[in-house]
Write an enzyme that holds these catalytic residues in place. Structure first.
Site, PDB file in Angstrom:
ATOM      1  N   HIS A 207       0.843  -1.202   0.000  1.00  0.00           N
ATOM      2  CA  HIS A 207       0.000   0.000   0.000  1.00  0.00           C
ATOM      3  C   HIS A 207       0.876   1.249   0.000  1.00  0.00           C
ATOM      4  O   HIS A 207       0.648   2.187  -0.793  1.00  0.00           O
ATOM      5  CB  HIS A 207      -0.906  -0.033   1.234  1.00  0.00           C
ATOM      6  CG  HIS A 207      -1.720   1.199   1.449  1.00  0.00           C
ATOM      7  ND1 HIS A 207      -3.049   1.290   1.096  1.00  0.00           N
ATOM      8  CD2 HIS A 207      -1.407   2.406   1.996  1.00  0.00           C
ATOM      9  CE1 HIS A 207      -3.515   2.489   1.411  1.00  0.00           C
ATOM     10  NE2 HIS A 207      -2.528   3.185   1.966  1.00  0.00           N
ATOM     11  N   GLU A 208       1.889   1.292   0.872  1.00  0.00           N
ATOM     12  CA  GLU A 208       2.755   2.475   0.953  1.00  0.00           C
ATOM     13  C   GLU A 208       3.622   2.617  -0.297  1.00  0.00           C
ATOM     14  O   GLU A 208       3.862   3.733  -0.768  1.00  0.00           O
ATOM     15  CB  GLU A 208       3.630   2.402   2.210  1.00  0.00           C
ATOM     16  CG  GLU A 208       2.861   2.314   3.524  1.00  0.00           C
ATOM     17  CD  GLU A 208       1.851   3.433   3.718  1.00  0.00           C
ATOM     18  OE1 GLU A 208       1.992   4.493   3.084  1.00  0.00           O
ATOM     19  OE2 GLU A 208       0.903   3.244   4.499  1.00  0.00           O
TER      20      GLU A 208
END
EC number: 3.4.24.-
Length: 727
Positions: A207-208
Site C-alpha cells: 500500500h505504501e
C-alpha cells in the site's frame, strides 16, 4: 597550468557531486505540522459544506449495519498511525505540495483523483530501476517483507527496483513510528516509514509503495458518491478531511472502474467514533466486507500503474478475453483478472485442492463446495470456478448449509468471493465469518466467477447451489464473451453417451498452486517446468440421471492425480476447460497457460547474499566536517565480489556554518557552501536540510553554466564517482 575552462569544469563537477550526494543522503522533510493542519482544516470546511447538502439523503444507509461483536479487527495502517501526523491517514506531504493544495482552494479548483499528476505529484523515471535503501532501523525480517512487496509490483508492472542503486531520486525505508509515504516522486531521498512491529505486513507495505509510485486512496476517486457513502455522523469533525478527494488536475483515473478490492481502499470502520458502526458504506451492499483488504495490490491497482507509466505501449494489442490486457512483462500473453489464466484469459486459474474448474449451468440445480465440506478445508486452499450459462442466459447462485471462515471486518485471508459483474476486473462480493449470506446472486451476463481462499486458517467453508434461466445449449454455442478482436465461428464436438445412472465418484487432477513472491526474492534465471500432455482428459458433470462427458487435450506441468470417494457435490476438474479450443483461430497457446510466464519479470533487486557480504561495521570516527551538512562518517564491510559496495557514507553535522563562510577545506575535502549549507541542502533556521532538485536555486545556476554536451559528458562520470565515494 590548467586552463580557466578546465578549472571551471572541475568546480562545477565538484559542486554537482556534492548536490547528488547530499540530496540522496538526507530524506526530504515533511511539511510542518502547522501547515499540514491548515490544509486539513480547509478540507474539513469543505466536507462540512458538502455534507450539509447530502447528509439527509445518505445517513439512512447505515441504519441496518452493526459490527459483529465476534469479528476480529482488521489490521491496517490506520490502526498504527497517529492521524494528526499525516494527510489522509498515512500520506506525507512536502511543503511545496502543501502550498499547491492551498493554492487550489484559493483558486476554487477542487477536483478529484486516482493517480497523481504533475506538478503536484511526479512519476518516476522508468528508463532505469528505482533505487532504494534501508535505514539501520529496519530489521532483517522487515527487509524481506519489503522485498516481497516490491516483487508484487515488479511481477505485474514494468517498474523495477534496485537496492543500493545510484539514482539521486530514491526511496529509503525507515522506521518513523508509523506507516506512511509521499505520493509519487518528490525528488531526492524520500522516506517510506515502515514501523516494526505494526507496519511490517506485505499488504501494508505494498500500500505504501503504491503511494510512492503515485496512487492515491481509492475511496477518494471522483466517482466516489456512485459507489460508497460516508457516515460523517460517526466521524469526528477533525477527521472529515480523510474522506475528501483532492483535485482531478492533480490526478488521472485512466477511465478505470472503481475497485472495492483495491489495496488502496480504506476499510469500513476507519476513524469511527462508534466502533460498531461503519464510516464507509458500499452502495452495492454485498461489497461491504470487500473494502479495506491488505493482502496485496488488486488487478486494477496493477493496471493503473501500467497505464500511468505506459508499460504496454511497446506491445501489440492482443485479443484478450474477460477484460484482460497485454502483459507488461510478456507481450505474447495477457494479464488476466483474478480467477482466470491462459494466454488470452480463456481458462480458469488452476486450483491447488479438490475444487475449481469450469461448469455449465442449466435449469437444473447443481452444487459446488469448498474442499472436504462440511469438514474443514486445508489451510492455504485456493479454488477458482467459472460457472457459464448459455450465451443469452444468466447464472443464479445462493449459499446454503453450514458457512464458516475466519472472521474479520474485511475478508482478505479466508473467504468466498462471487464475481457477478460483466467486467471481470472488478473484485466481487466477499464473505467470511459464520453468518450464512442470504443474497441471491445473478450474473450481469452469462458467466460468474467464484473464488475461494483459505489463507492462515481452516473452517467448514461453504456450499452453494447454482442454475441458469436457460437450458443446456443444443449444439454449437460458446459462453465466451465478445473480444476486442473478431473471432471466426467456433464449433465443438461433444460425445453424448447413453442415459445411465451416475456414480457419485469424481476424478480430480492436482493443479499448480499459484506462485507467490515470498520464495522468489532474488530469482534471476527464467523458471521452466517439464510439461506432459494430458491426452483426452475428461470431466463428468452430474445431473439426476444423465452423464455427459466433454473431451479435450490440455498441456499442464506434470503432477500426480488422485481420486476421491463418494460426494454429494458436483464439481469439475480444475485442469479442464469446457470452452472450445482457440488453437485454430489464434496463435498457439502458451504451453504454460495457467501459471506465470516462464520468462519471468527480471528481478533486479540486488541481494546481499549474492555479494557474500558480511555485516556492516559501526560508523567510524568523527564527522569529517564541523557544520553545513557537508561531512560524513564511514562504515565498511567485507564482500566476496569486488563489484559489491564495501563502504557506505552518511552525512552528519547539519548545523549551518557561521555567516560569511563560503567554503570548507578540511580533511582532504573541499566543499562550497550556500548560505552556510553544503550545496544540495538549504537553510531552515540554523539547520541544513534537503531541498527538491527542481527548486534548488544553486542547482539552477550550476545548470545554466553547463551546455548540453557538458551535461551528457559529465552525467555518467559523476554518477560513477558518487558510487565510489569520490567527491
Amino acid at each position: 597550468m590548467p586552463s580557466p575552462s578546465y578549472n571551471r569544469h572541475i568546480i562545477i563537477a565538484s559542486c554537482f557531486c556534492c548536490l547528488l550526494i547530499f540530496s540522496s543522503a538526507a530524506r526530504v522533510p515533511k511539511a510542518s505540522k502547522k501547515h499540514l493542519a491548515r490544509v486539513k482544516q480547509l478540507l474539513n470546511d469543505e466536507a462540512e459544506r458538502h455534507n450539509t447538502l447530502i447528509q439527509s439523503d445518505s445517513v439512512t444507509v447505515f441504519d441496518d449495519i452493526q459490527r459483529n461483536p465476534n469479528t476480529g479487527v482488521h489490521h491496517d495502517e490506520l490502526a498504527v498511525n497517529n492521524a494528526d501526523e499525516y494527510f489522509q491517514g498515512d500520506v506525507d506531504l512536502s511543503e511545496q505540495q502543501v502550498k499547491i493544495i492551498e493554492d487550489q482552494f484559493t483558486q476554487g479548483k477542487r477536483e478529484k483523483r486516482k493517480i497523481g499528476r504533475n506538478p503536484l505529484y511526479k512519476k518516476w523515471d522508468t528508463r532505469g530501476p528505482i533505487s532504494f535503501d534501508y535505514a539501520e532501523s529496519i530489521p532483517f525480517q522487515t527487509r524481506q517483507k519489503i522485498r516481497s512487496a516490491m516483487l508484487l509490483w515488479q511481477q505485474h508492472t514494468c517498474l523495477r527496483f534496485e537496492e543500493g542503486g545510484p539514482n539521486v531520486d530514491r526511496l529509503e525505508f525507515f522506521d518513523g513510528g508509523g506507516c506512511s509515504s509521499f505520493v509519487g516522486r518528490v525528488g531526492g531521498t524520500q522516506g517510506i516509514s515502515i514501523s516494526t512491529p505494526g507496519c511490517d505486513v506485505v499488504g501494508i507495505i505494498s500500500h505504501e509503495i503504491g503511494h510512492a509510485l503515485g496512487i492515491f486512496h481509492e475511496q477518494a476517486r471522483p466517482d466516489q458518491e456512485r459507489h460508497i457513502a460516508i457516515n460523517y455522523n460517526n466521524i469526528p469533525l477533525s477527521r472529515w478531511n480523510n474522506f475528501q478527494a483532492v483535485g482531478e488536475n492533480h490526478a488521472e483515473t485512466y477511465n478505470l472502474p472503481y475497485d472495492t478490492g483495491s489495496v488502496m481502499h480504506y476499510g469500513p470502520y476507519g476513524f469511527a467514533s462508534d466502533p460498531y458502526t461503519p464510516t464507509i458504506r458500499t452502495l452495492e451492499r454485498v461489497q461491504q466486507s470487500t473494502i479495506g483488504q491488505r493482502a496485496g495490490p488488486s488487478f486494477l491497482d496493477y493496471q493503473a500503474i501500467n497505464m500511468a507509466y505506459g508499460c504496454t505501449e511497446s506491445c501489440a494489442d492482443l485479443p484478450c478475453l474477460r477484460n484482460g490486457y497485454t502483459h507488461p512483462n510478456n507481450c505474447s500473453m495477457c494479464a488476466c483478472p483474478e480467477g482466470l489464466s491462459g494466454r488470452y484469459c480463456e481458462q480458469v486459474y488452476p486450483s491447488n485442492a479438490q475444487c475449481g474448474g469450469v461448469i455449465f449451468a442449466t435449469k437444473e440445480v447443481k452444487y459446488i463446495t469448498s474442499p472436504n465440506y462440511p469438514d474443514k478445508f486445508p489451510i492455504d486452499t485456493e479454488c477458482n470456478w467459472i460457472i457459464a450459462a448459455p450465451i443469452e442466459g444468466r447464472v443464479f447462485m445462493e449459499f446454503e448449509g453450514d458457512f464458516d471462515f475466519l472472521c474479520e471486518d474485511t475478508c482478505d485471508k479466508a473467504y468466498v468471493e462471487v464475481k457477478y459483474h460483466s467486467d471481470k476486473r472488478l473484485t466481487g462480493a466477499r464473505y467470511c465469518c459464520s453468518l450464512l449470506p442470504k443474497n441471491r446472486f445473478i450474473s450481469f451476463k452469462n458467466e460468474m466467477i467464484i473464488i475461494m481462499r483459505g489463507y492462515r486458517s481452516s473452517g467448514a467453508g461453504f456450499k452453494a447451489k447454482f442454475w441458469s434461466n436457460l437450458g443446456e445449449p443444443e449444439g454449437v454455442s460458446t459462453p465466451l464473451p465478445p473480444t476486442t478482436a473478431p473471432l471466426p465461428e467456433i464449433s465443438e464436438t461433444t460425445q453424448k453417451p447413453e442415459p445411465t445412472t451416475v456414480q457419485s465418484t469424481t476424478t480430480y487432477t492436482t493443479a499448480i498452486p499459484r506462485r507467490t513472491a515470498k520464495k522468489q526474492f532474488f530469482t534471476r534465471k527464467p523458471i521452466t517446468i517439464p510439461l506432459t500432455p494430458l491426452t483426452s482428459s475428461s470431466t463428468t458433470t452430474e445431473s439426476t440421471t444423465v452423464s455427459s462427458t466433454t473431451q479435450s487435450t490440455t498441456w499442464l506441468p506434470t503432477e500426480p492425480s488422485f481420486a476421491t470417494g463418494e460426494t454429494e457435490i458436483t464439481t469439475a476438474s480444475p485442469t479442464i476447460t469446457l470452452f472450445p479450443s482457440l488453437s485454430t483461430i489464434l496463435p498457439p497457446i502458451n504451453s504454460l497457460a495457467g501459471v506465470l510466464p516462464s520468462t519471468q519479470a527480471p528481478d533486479i533487486i540486488n541481494s546481499v547474499l549474492e555479494c557474500g557480504c558480511g555485516a556492516w561495521s559501526e560508523w567510524q570516527g568523527e564527522c569529517s566536517q564541523q557544520c553545513g551538512g557537508c561531512g560524513h562518517r564511514l562504515r565498511k564491510r567485507e564482500c566476496k565480489k569486488e563489484a559489491c559496495r564495501k563502504e557506505e557514507k552518511r552525512p552528519c553535522n547539519f548545523s549551518a556554518c557561521p555567516d560569511g563562510t563560503n567554503f570548507l577545506i578540511n580533511n582532504a575535502e573541499f566543499h562550497i557552501l550556500w548560505r552556510g549549507c553544503c550545496v544540495g541542502l538549504f537553510r531552515s533556521g540554523d539547520q541544513c536540510s534537503a531541498l527538491e532538485t527542481e527548486s534548488n536555486p544553486f542547482f539552477k545556476i550550476i545548470n545554466s553554466l553547463l551546455n548540453i554536451q557538458d551535461a551528457k559528458n559529465n552525467d555518467t562520470l559523476i554518477a560513477k564517482r558518487m558510487m565510489r565515494g569520490e567527491h
